[in-house]
Design an enzyme around this catalytic site. Structure first.
Site, short mmCIF file in Angstrom:
data_model
loop_
_atom_site.label_atom_id
_atom_site.label_comp_id
_atom_site.label_asym_id
_atom_site.label_seq_id
_atom_site.Cartn_x
_atom_site.Cartn_y
_atom_site.Cartn_z
N SER A 1 81.44 58.67 38.17
CA SER A 1 82.65 58.95 37.40
C SER A 1 83.55 59.83 38.27
O SER A 1 83.33 61.03 38.38
CB SER A 1 82.28 59.69 36.11
OG SER A 1 83.43 60.15 35.47
N PHE A 2 84.51 59.20 38.95
CA PHE A 2 85.41 59.92 39.86
C PHE A 2 86.81 60.08 39.28
O PHE A 2 87.56 60.95 39.70
CB PHE A 2 85.55 59.16 41.19
CG PHE A 2 84.38 59.33 42.12
CD1 PHE A 2 84.42 60.27 43.13
CD2 PHE A 2 83.24 58.57 41.97
CE1 PHE A 2 83.34 60.44 43.99
CE2 PHE A 2 82.16 58.72 42.81
CZ PHE A 2 82.21 59.66 43.82
N THR B 1 90.12 52.23 45.65
CA THR B 1 91.32 52.18 44.80
C THR B 1 92.28 53.35 45.08
O THR B 1 91.86 54.50 45.08
CB THR B 1 90.93 52.21 43.31
OG1 THR B 1 90.02 51.15 43.05
CG2 THR B 1 92.17 52.06 42.43
N GLY C 1 75.20 44.30 41.77
CA GLY C 1 73.75 44.19 41.76
C GLY C 1 73.11 43.74 43.04
O GLY C 1 71.93 43.39 43.05
N ILE D 1 81.83 41.84 39.40
CA ILE D 1 82.25 42.71 38.32
C ILE D 1 82.37 44.15 38.82
O ILE D 1 81.79 44.52 39.84
CB ILE D 1 81.23 42.65 37.14
CG1 ILE D 1 79.84 43.06 37.59
CG2 ILE D 1 81.25 41.34 36.46
CD1 ILE D 1 78.81 43.15 36.46
N ASN D 2 83.09 44.94 38.04
CA ASN D 2 83.14 46.38 38.29
C ASN D 2 81.87 47.00 37.73
O ASN D 2 81.08 46.33 37.05
CB ASN D 2 84.38 46.98 37.62
CG ASN D 2 84.91 48.18 38.40
OD1 ASN D 2 84.14 49.02 38.86
ND2 ASN D 2 86.21 48.26 38.56
N LYS E 1 90.54 42.69 39.86
CA LYS E 1 89.15 43.12 39.67
C LYS E 1 88.88 43.22 38.18
O LYS E 1 89.54 43.96 37.45
CB LYS E 1 88.94 44.49 40.34
CG LYS E 1 87.57 45.12 40.16
CD LYS E 1 86.65 44.80 41.31
CE LYS E 1 85.35 45.57 41.29
NZ LYS E 1 85.37 46.74 42.15
N ASN F 1 93.18 46.75 40.28
CA ASN F 1 92.00 47.24 39.56
C ASN F 1 92.33 47.38 38.08
O ASN F 1 92.93 48.35 37.65
CB ASN F 1 91.55 48.59 40.16
CG ASN F 1 90.26 49.08 39.53
OD1 ASN F 1 89.75 48.47 38.61
ND2 ASN F 1 89.75 50.19 40.04
N CYS G 1 88.55 49.85 35.78
CA CYS G 1 87.81 51.08 36.06
C CYS G 1 87.05 51.52 34.81
O CYS G 1 87.65 51.74 33.76
CB CYS G 1 88.75 52.18 36.52
SG CYS G 1 87.83 53.69 36.86
C1 LIG Z 1 80.41 55.44 43.52
C2 LIG Z 1 81.22 54.23 43.18
C3 LIG Z 1 82.61 54.30 43.16
C4 LIG Z 1 83.36 53.17 42.87
N1 LIG Z 1 84.73 53.22 42.93
C5 LIG Z 1 85.45 52.09 42.71
C6 LIG Z 1 86.85 52.10 42.87
O1 LIG Z 1 87.47 53.09 43.26
N2 LIG Z 1 87.53 50.94 42.57
C7 LIG Z 1 86.88 49.80 42.17
O2 LIG Z 1 87.54 48.79 41.92
N3 LIG Z 1 85.55 49.78 42.04
C8 LIG Z 1 84.83 50.89 42.30
N4 LIG Z 1 83.47 50.84 42.19
C9 LIG Z 1 82.82 49.61 41.70
C10 LIG Z 1 82.30 48.74 42.83
O3 LIG Z 1 83.35 48.27 43.64
C11 LIG Z 1 81.51 47.54 42.28
O4 LIG Z 1 82.37 46.73 41.52
C12 LIG Z 1 80.35 47.94 41.36
O5 LIG Z 1 79.74 49.13 41.83
C13 LIG Z 1 79.30 46.84 41.27
O6 LIG Z 1 78.79 46.53 42.54
P1 LIG Z 1 77.38 47.15 43.08
O7 LIG Z 1 76.35 46.85 42.04
O8 LIG Z 1 77.16 46.47 44.39
O9 LIG Z 1 77.58 48.61 43.25
C14 LIG Z 1 82.71 51.96 42.53
C15 LIG Z 1 81.30 51.90 42.54
C16 LIG Z 1 80.56 53.00 42.88
C17 LIG Z 1 79.05 52.89 42.94
#
Ligand SMILES: Cc1cc2nc3c(=O)[nH]c(=O)nc-3n(C[C@H](O)[C@H](O)[C@H](O)COP(=O)(O)O)c2cc1C
Length: 351
Positions: A124-125, A74, A312, A253-254, A225, A188, A191
């Protein structure tokens, strides 16, 4: 893990250049099997979701490692510093989250890598973004690096400031992405670490932003998203507005906002960040439920959305589960941060 939790976001980006050099795209299935996706051809229905390694040399290595959809982390239209480290931690979570236990469940962070099939993270960024000139150049470099069979999806976010409305900030970020070479734009709206600014409940505002972004980047397809939700009526109303605004795809999902404690029973990222986004193993079932719900509605209402299923994936067959639940393509973040060459065994077995 391919992200060093003791270092800043910027230091990590520097490190990505040292990842192994390996091009797995020669192992892709033959072109006749590629699928159409929003006007592009995808070699595989598999991609990487937005996360801190999908930027700089990280996203270009991931392109080499065979992912077909590359979602650029993002961006904002203006520079925005990430929180100080740590921003990322493993979680010890053996149970799947369910819609009815999201409020009361408190998970525990751990320094140890859980078994790969149970990998879970919290982060948490703060939707950090580097300087716009750097971002523009980096997106252009990434686009030039992709080959036929790959698509560059750029995630964008906007926040109101003293000199710009939230609407204009979203539009400016989307224009930046388009001008730099994005193939598609992902808004997005979900978040988990900016809860006070979550406005998906304000459907009029959501509609306006979606519509203006669509107009600003035409002819590029735009996706939104979404966060997990288990209220079908609310999901339906929201999707209806997205369709009306000209949105072509839904990503979901996010990561899921939760309270995660450290071993001393304190919030893992400190008291000013009591809630952080949970991803990986624990959200597997939530993601499948949500994809099933929106895919069903999409068919019934004939909105024609493409669905990017996320959440997941910890093992290769989890991509198939998302596809079977109704997603057109399936993406991973957590498992890819742990192992960017997640597709290697699969691709090498196709010979
Ligand atoms: C460390 C980290 C940073 C993330 N940063 C963003 C981001 O900047 N923008 C966004 O839309 N999703 C962000 N996500 C969410 C992921 O794109 C994803 O939707 C979410 O982690 C679920 O997928 P997963 O279970 O495969 O990790 C982030 C996820 C993680 C783990």
């Amino acid at each position: 893990m391919y992200y060093n939790i003791d270092q800043t976001f910027e230091q990590n980006i520097e490190n990505y250049r040292h990842w192994p050099i390996c091009d797995l795209r020669s192992q892709w299935p033959e072109v006749s099997t590629w699928q159409d996706f929003l006007g592009y051809k995808l070699a595989l229905p598999i991609g990487v979701a937005a996360c801190p390694i999908t930027i700089g040399e990280g996203i270009r290595h991931l392109a080499n490692y065979g992912f077909s959809i590359l979602t650029y982390k993002t961006i904002r239209h203006t520079q925005y510093k990430a929180y100080q480290p740590p921003n990322l931690s493993y979680i010890n979570a053996k149970d799947l989250l369910m819609p009815n236990n999201l409020q009361q469940t408190w998970l525990t962070a751990t320094n140890f890598l859980p078994n790969a099939a149970e990998i879970a993270l919290t982060n948490s960024f703060g939707n950090a973004s580097l300087a716009p000139d750097w971002i523009a150049q980096d997106i252009a470099l990434t686009k030039a690096h992709l080959i036929s069979g790959q698509v560059l999806n750029v995630s964008v976010y906007g926040e109101a400031s003293t000199d710009m409305s939230q609407l204009d900030a979203f539009v400016a970020a989307a224009r930046l992405a388009k001008n730099a070479g994005a193939d598609m734009i992902e808004i997005n709206f979900s978040c988990p670490n900016l809860q006070e600014q979550l406005f998906i409940a304000d459907l009029a505002q959501v509609f306006t932003i979606a519509k203006k972004v669509v107009q600003a980047v035409t002819p590029l397809p735009v996706s939104i998203k979404m966060a997990f939700d288990d209220n079908p009526a609310r999901i339906k109303l929201t999707l209806q507005e997205f369709a009306r605004a000209g949105i072509r795809a839904i990503s979901a999902i996010n990561s899921v906002p939760m309270k995660v404690l450290n071993m001393q029973a304190q919030p893992v990222f400190g008291n000013s960040r009591k809630v952080s986004g949970v991803s990986g193993f624990p959200i597997k079932q939530l993601a499948l439920n949500f994809i099933e719900t929106i895919s069903h509605m999409n068919q019934q209402q004939q909105w024609g959305f493409k669905i990017l299923g996320i959440g997941g994936v910890t093992e290769f067959n989890d991509f198939d589960k998302l596809l079977n639940a109704g997603a057109d393509v399936a993406l991973s973040a957590t498992a890819v941060i742990q192992n960017p060459m997640l597709l290697k065994n699969h691709l090498c077995s196709l010979d």
